[in-house]
Write an enzyme that holds these catalytic residues in place. Structure first.
Site, PDB file in Angstrom:
ATOM      1  N   GLY A 271       0.818  -1.214   0.000  1.00 38.32           N
ATOM      2  CA  GLY A 271       0.000   0.000   0.000  1.00 38.32           C
ATOM      3  C   GLY A 271       0.848   1.259   0.000  1.00 38.32           C
ATOM      4  O   GLY A 271       0.648   2.160  -0.799  1.00 38.32           O
ATOM      5  N   ALA A 272       1.820   1.312   0.901  1.00 40.71           N
ATOM      6  CA  ALA A 272       2.670   2.487   1.012  1.00 40.71           C
ATOM      7  C   ALA A 272       3.807   2.187   1.974  1.00 40.71           C
ATOM      8  O   ALA A 272       3.796   1.164   2.652  1.00 40.71           O
ATOM      9  CB  ALA A 272       1.873   3.679   1.530  1.00 40.71           C
ATOM     10  N   MET A 273       4.782   3.108   2.024  1.00 36.08           N
ATOM     11  CA  MET A 273       5.970   2.868   2.841  1.00 36.08           C
ATOM     12  C   MET A 273       6.404   4.133   3.569  1.00 36.08           C
ATOM     13  O   MET A 273       6.491   5.211   2.982  1.00 36.08           O
ATOM     14  CB  MET A 273       7.096   2.343   1.934  1.00 36.08           C
ATOM     15  CG  MET A 273       8.388   2.074   2.650  1.00 36.08           C
ATOM     16  SD  MET A 273       8.180   0.765   3.902  1.00 36.08           S
ATOM     17  CE  MET A 273       9.391   1.298   5.097  1.00 36.08           C
ATOM     18  N   ASN A 275       9.152   5.518   4.744  1.00 34.82           N
ATOM     19  CA  ASN A 275      10.523   6.035   4.745  1.00 34.82           C
ATOM     20  C   ASN A 275      10.580   7.403   5.410  1.00 34.82           C
ATOM     21  O   ASN A 275       9.739   8.264   5.168  1.00 34.82           O
ATOM     22  CB  ASN A 275      11.022   6.181   3.307  1.00 34.82           C
ATOM     23  CG  ASN A 275      10.656   5.001   2.451  1.00 34.82           C
ATOM     24  OD1 ASN A 275      11.063   3.896   2.733  1.00 34.82           O
ATOM     25  ND2 ASN A 275       9.836   5.241   1.426  1.00 34.82           N
ATOM     26  N   GLU A 308       0.981   5.789   7.487  1.00 38.49           N
ATOM     27  CA  GLU A 308       2.403   6.047   7.193  1.00 38.49           C
ATOM     28  C   GLU A 308       2.906   7.224   8.002  1.00 38.49           C
ATOM     29  O   GLU A 308       4.032   7.217   8.500  1.00 38.49           O
ATOM     30  CB  GLU A 308       2.629   6.295   5.697  1.00 38.49           C
ATOM     31  CG  GLU A 308       2.105   5.203   4.767  1.00 38.49           C
ATOM     32  CD  GLU A 308       2.464   3.794   5.173  1.00 38.49           C
ATOM     33  OE1 GLU A 308       3.549   3.580   5.754  1.00 38.49           O
ATOM     34  OE2 GLU A 308       1.650   2.881   4.941  1.00 38.49           O
ATOM     35  N   HIS A 311       3.651   6.228  11.525  1.00 38.27           N
ATOM     36  CA  HIS A 311       4.905   5.467  11.633  1.00 38.27           C
ATOM     37  C   HIS A 311       6.091   6.383  11.954  1.00 38.27           C
ATOM     38  O   HIS A 311       7.112   5.913  12.445  1.00 38.27           O
ATOM     39  CB  HIS A 311       5.220   4.763  10.312  1.00 38.27           C
ATOM     40  CG  HIS A 311       4.710   3.357  10.214  1.00 38.27           C
ATOM     41  ND1 HIS A 311       4.834   2.442  11.230  1.00 38.27           N
ATOM     42  CD2 HIS A 311       4.120   2.689   9.182  1.00 38.27           C
ATOM     43  CE1 HIS A 311       4.330   1.267  10.831  1.00 38.27           C
ATOM     44  NE2 HIS A 311       3.884   1.397   9.596  1.00 38.27           N
ATOM     45  N   GLU A 330       3.857  -2.313  13.427  1.00 41.92           N
ATOM     46  CA  GLU A 330       2.663  -2.432  12.575  1.00 41.92           C
ATOM     47  C   GLU A 330       1.365  -2.560  13.372  1.00 41.92           C
ATOM     48  O   GLU A 330       0.374  -1.893  13.070  1.00 41.92           O
ATOM     49  CB  GLU A 330       2.817  -3.601  11.587  1.00 41.92           C
ATOM     50  CG  GLU A 330       3.957  -3.399  10.579  1.00 41.92           C
ATOM     51  CD  GLU A 330       3.858  -2.097   9.775  1.00 41.92           C
ATOM     52  OE1 GLU A 330       2.797  -1.451   9.790  1.00 41.92           O
ATOM     53  OE2 GLU A 330       4.863  -1.733   9.126  1.00 41.92           O
TER      54      GLU A 330
HETATM   55  N1  PHE Z   1       5.718  -0.822   6.289  1.00 48.83           N
HETATM   56  C1  PHE Z   1       4.673  -0.611   5.317  1.00 48.83           C
HETATM   57  C2  PHE Z   1       3.442  -0.195   6.084  1.00 48.83           C
HETATM   58  O1  PHE Z   1       2.932  -0.889   6.904  1.00 48.83           O
HETATM   59  C3  PHE Z   1       4.314  -1.798   4.511  1.00 48.83           C
HETATM   60  C4  PHE Z   1       5.367  -2.286   3.586  1.00 48.83           C
HETATM   61  C5  PHE Z   1       6.101  -3.411   3.902  1.00 48.83           C
HETATM   62  C6  PHE Z   1       5.599  -1.641   2.397  1.00 48.83           C
HETATM   63  C7  PHE Z   1       7.069  -3.886   3.055  1.00 48.83           C
HETATM   64  C8  PHE Z   1       6.546  -2.123   1.539  1.00 48.83           C
HETATM   65  C9  PHE Z   1       7.281  -3.243   1.852  1.00 48.83           C
HETATM   66  O2  PHE Z   1       2.959   0.858   5.958  1.00 48.83           O
HETATM   67 ZN    ZN Z   2       2.741  -0.001   8.604  1.00 45.36          ZN
END
Ligand code: PHE
Ligand code: ZN
Length: 901
Positions: A271-273, A275, A308, A311, A330
């Protein structure tokens, strides 16, 4: 590409601290699709707590060109896919510089992990282990470094150059083979693990907004998209602003960066990341306009943008020690995004609807996982491929575990626990235990603190607990005794010790009155005494509770708000459930009563194989619910949505998916005809006029109107009545928003109306240039109710459609998962052709994108539960896939686990 046959198992118990720390990284990229050059200068230090040993770096699909230690060349070797430098252990314990130069090939990277190209340029995805596909590194979350990143690329093709943190410098360079080049230099002051690194070099446009937060700091928020998409970024920007405000208000967690960027990319596995400072998103969770996105899409964007963003604290400021702790970030962040969406929804009713949606998802996806071959604890004990553990268990069940802590310590207690968690661990990589301990320590007198070691079984034991509850009323003593038993899931491989289960309850009189819930040993003036709902905490395999001063025999309303992720057998009969459906003050248990009434009928019909007539008490209950003067449309829509086929299949062993489908379709058809007049009323009464707004009240009306339209078409088509299908066609053609338009199209397609074909054609013509809408167009056709194998034929034809591609994850998922996962009635066939289709595409996809293939492969997870001949045929298909010698480690793990049953 050649791959190894299987990956070694990694065990949580084997965790050891890294032998080296990497304190800072200076990265320089010369970006070229065919061959990108990476210069990686690291400040490295031996971890003096660990015995001296060689420096072992991860690396994958890289070409190494040189290795320097303190600017002098050193000898190195490759061992088990790692780069090993023996001499590092002989260096003094202080810092040294390690410089590595390597190249990689972004345009060949179809896995979409590491550095890859997509239409408008270069993008990265490093979680969980993608950074090692960019350069050699200690690619593990407990090694945190400060990054400085220089990007160099052709200016015309890649005008936007982004990385984490703050922009230090940018400017022009001399000409390259493809014209003038430029550069940008970024610096992220926060130490971070490599999985949070990101870069983007692409032809993008930006929507930006300056905000000043409560604390008086200014920040620049940016949403980058490809040219032409700027008009679809308003909702994402609004969601981002709302997220910043919410996290500061609810958890006192401010934005810690001058600049926060979101970039949308069409090719993305998830879905998204999150970073740091540079979130990269699947376009599906950024782009929205009333004309192209549904209410559901709007809600998805709000929740993923929130997720995101949240996070940034839960995941980035405090990260995971190792990947077994994935739920640390998560589960907690899903809990936070759920709470955010609820707070945004506003009214109590809209909050309840959000809770119902979340529970529905948990039951449809996580419960089956927890009963199948991929069952694992929220904190897994071992894995072969970490990408296979981004699961509903880690995310959604993990969020339920956090929610239970929240319930046990209260809203304020939880906020205090979060504050203590950040006080203790900010800037560190920690474990799930650390989190639970902080929440408990901040609330020393809570049930959580009292039971913590036992509570933590939620992290260590897999399987969905089953509760059985029975009540007995004693009229002479005016007491009501409730007995509750908990037992482990029958399918779990290990024995389960009792869980700590927050069990919210109420008692309802047969006249609908909420009764006070007073425990027997409680003084009449206790603060709890007069209340009509309360929280019990189950800790034993069996518990009894006696309530006093109960005037009449009550109907118990149990597991209110779904206070724990369990299955409950409460022994209530139809009469009890009808009372709850009519009168329960808790919207969750009220909704659940309606689901149970439907479920009982569906299960009975599926078991008996005699087509049952729908009884009047049920249809009358549904009618009065639908016509209820005070309830919100969205809540009504939830009650009138039947339990899904996958949820039904979990209650029926062995499961016959086509039969389950037929039984459910028949019930839908009967509800359609018995309530025809009411559906007509509902359609007309829930039209929303004025400009489109995705707010929950309007969205609820649209969803109920769409359900009504679907029911009316379902009722009309078999009778050859074309009035409603005709209206649906008109609406598909004329609607001013995508929710109404897609609702109308789906009413036609799902009822197999003669108008469906021209409608599909017209819809495609209108939206041929809108990739996300075309995804829905594929998915709709792949998920239509099966009739004589036509849907399967259509799915196979669509594979050859010029718009179809296995390389784009959204597109591949729409059709393949649409059919194999979301259309059980069509996928499971007597001739096993669905399974052959599955096997072929798992294999084909695996060669392109193993992560995606492994996810898709899981549509046969529950083969062992199937009735014959499906069961044997499904197993055979899995065996066929497993027989391929060059499967990826990810798919190998899925099929191996499936066959181990
Ligand atoms: N960490 C991301 C999330 O939960 C999910 C994700 C995992 C995206 C692995 C890409 C690769 O928002
Ligand atoms: Zn996440």
């Amino acid at each position: 590409m050649m791959r190894e046959g299987s990956s070694p198992m990694i065990h949580r118990a084997d965790y050891t601290a890294p032998a080296y720390w990497i304190r800072s990284v200076d990265l320089a990229f010369d970006l070229d699709p065919a061959k990108t050059m990476v210069i990686n200068r690291m400040r490295v230090e031996r971890n003096i707590d660990v015995a001296p040993q060689p420096l072992r770096l991860h690396g994958e699909d890289l070409n190494l060109t040189r290795v320097l230690v303190n600017d002098a060349s050193v000898s190195f070797r490759h061992e088990h896919g790692m780069l090993v430098i023996d001499s590092a252990q002989d260096l003094p314990a202080g810092e040294f510089t390690l410089e590595i130069r390597n190249t990689c090939a972004p345009e060949k990277n179809t896995q979409l992990s590491g550095l890859y190209t997509s239409a408008s340029g270069f993008f990265t995805q490093c979680e969980a282990e993608g950074f090692r596909r960019i350069t050699y590194f200690l690619d593990r979350p407990d090694v945190m470094a400060v990054y400085t990143v220089t990007l160099r690329a052709t200016k015309a093709a890649y005008p936007v150059l982004l990385s984490n943190g703050n922009l230090l410098e940018q400017g022009d360079l001399d000409n390259g083979p493809n014209g003038p080049r430029h550069f940008a230099k970024w610096h992220d002051p926060f130490p971070k693990p490599s999985y949070l690194f990101a870069l983007v070099a692409a032809d993008l446009v930006v929507r930006q907004q300056q905000i000043r937060t409560r604390s008086g700091n200014d920040h620049l928020l940016q949403v980058y998209v490809k040219r032409g998409d700027l008009d679809k970024t308003e909702h994402a920007m609004n969601s981002l602003i709302a997220s910043v405000i919410w996290d500061e208000a609810r958890f006192k967690l401010p934005l810690d960066l001058e600049r926060f960027m979101i970039v949308a990319v069409e090719d993305f596995n998830m879905g998204a990341m999150e970073n740091k400072g540079l979130n990269i998103f699947n376009t599906k969770f950024v782009l929205a306009s009333p004309a192209t996105a549904t209410d559901e899409n709007y809600a998805g964007i709000e929740s993923v943008v929130g997720h995101e963003y949240f996070h940034n604290w839960t995941g980035n400021r405090i990260t995971c020690r190792d990947w077994f702790q994935l739920s640390l970030k998560e589960g907690l962040t899903v809990f936070r995004d759920q709470e955010f969406s609820m707070d945004m929804a506003g009214s109590a009713s809209a909050r309840a609807v959000k809770r119902i949606e979340d529970v529905r998802k948990l039951r449809e996806v996580q419960f089956p996982e927890d009963a199948g071959p991929m069952a694992h604890p929220v904190r897994p004990d071992s894995y072969a491929e970490i990408n296979n553990f981004y699961t509903p268990t880690v995310y959604e069940k993990g969020a339920e575990v956090v929610r239970m802590m929240h319930t046990l310590v209260g809203r304020e207690g939880f906020a205090n626990g979060m504050a203590l968690y950040f006080e203790r661990f900010d800037g560190q990589a920690v474990t799930c235990d650390d989190f639970a301990q902080a929440i408990a320590d901040a609330n020393p007198h809570s049930e959580l603190a009292r039971t913590l070691p036992q509570f933590e079984r939620w992290y260590s034991q897999a399987g969905t607990p089953r509760l059985t509850a029975r009540g007995r009323y004693d009229a002479p003593s005016r007491t009501y005794t409730l007995g509750v038993e908990q037992a482990g899931a029958p399918a779990s491989h290990t024995t389960q010790e009792p869980f700590v289960i927050p069990f919210a309850i109420g008692l309802i009189g047969r006249d609908g009155r909420a009764l006070p819930v007073q425990l027997e040993d409680e003084p009449a003036d206790a603060p709890e005494a007069g209340k009509t709902d309360r929280l019990l905490v189950l800790t034993e395999a069996r518990s009894f509770f006696t309530f006093v001063n109960v005037d009449v025999e009550p109907v118990p309303s149990l597991l209110r708000g779904f206070s724990a992720p369990v299955m409950l057998a409460d022994g209530l009969d139809d009469a009890d459930l009808l009372i709850l459906l009519q009168h329960d003050t808790d919207p969750f248990t009220r909704w659940e009563a309606g689901q149970r009434l439907a479920l009982n009928r569906l299960l009975a019909a599926a078991r008996s194989n005699v087509p049952a007539e729908l009884d009047t008490p049920f249809t009358e209950a549904m009618r009065s619910l639908l016509r209820h003067p005070a309830l919100d449309a969205a809540f009504k829509d939830q009650v009138l949505t039947l339990p899904s086929e996958s949820y039904l299949a979990e209650q029926l062993v062995p499961a016959d998916p086509p039969r389950i489908h037929a039984v459910r379709q028949r019930m839908l058809a009967q509800m359609a005809s018995a309530l025809r007049v009411d559906w007509e009323w509902a359609f007309d009464a829930h039209q929303v006029s004025g400009p489109y707004s995705p707010d929950s009240l309007s969205a609820g009306k649209r969803s109920l109107a769409n359900r009504a339209l679907a029911m009316l078409c379902l009722d009309s088509v078999p009778r050859g009545d074309t009035v409603w299908p005709g209206r649906a066609y008109q609406r598909m053609n004329d609607a001013t928003n995508m929710t109404d338009r897609l609702g109308a199209l789906s009413a036609l397609v799902y009822s197999h109306a003669p108008h469906a074909e021209p409608a599909l054609h017209r819809f495609h013509e209108l939206f041929r240039n809108e990739a996300l809408v075309i995804d829905s167009w594929f998915k709709l056709q792949a998920t239509a109710p099966e009739v004589d194998g036509k849907v399967f034929e259509r799915a196979k034809q669509l594979l050859k459609h010029p718009d179809f591609s296995l390389r784009n994850p959204n597109r591949a998922r729409s059709l393949l998962s649409g059919f194999c996962t979301n259309n059980p009635g069509a996928f499971h066939r007597l001739d096993a052709a669905g399974y052959v289709f599955w096997a072929e595409h798992v294999i084909e996809l695996d060669a392109i994108n193993p992560q995606l293939a492994a996810r898709f492969a899981r549509s046969l997870d529950r083969w062992n539960q199937l009735a014959e001949p499906y069961r044997s045929a499904a197993r055979e298909a899995i065996v066929r896939v497993a027989a391929k010698p060059d499967l990826s480690g990810g798919v190998r793990e899925i099929v191996t686990n499936a066959l181990a049953l």
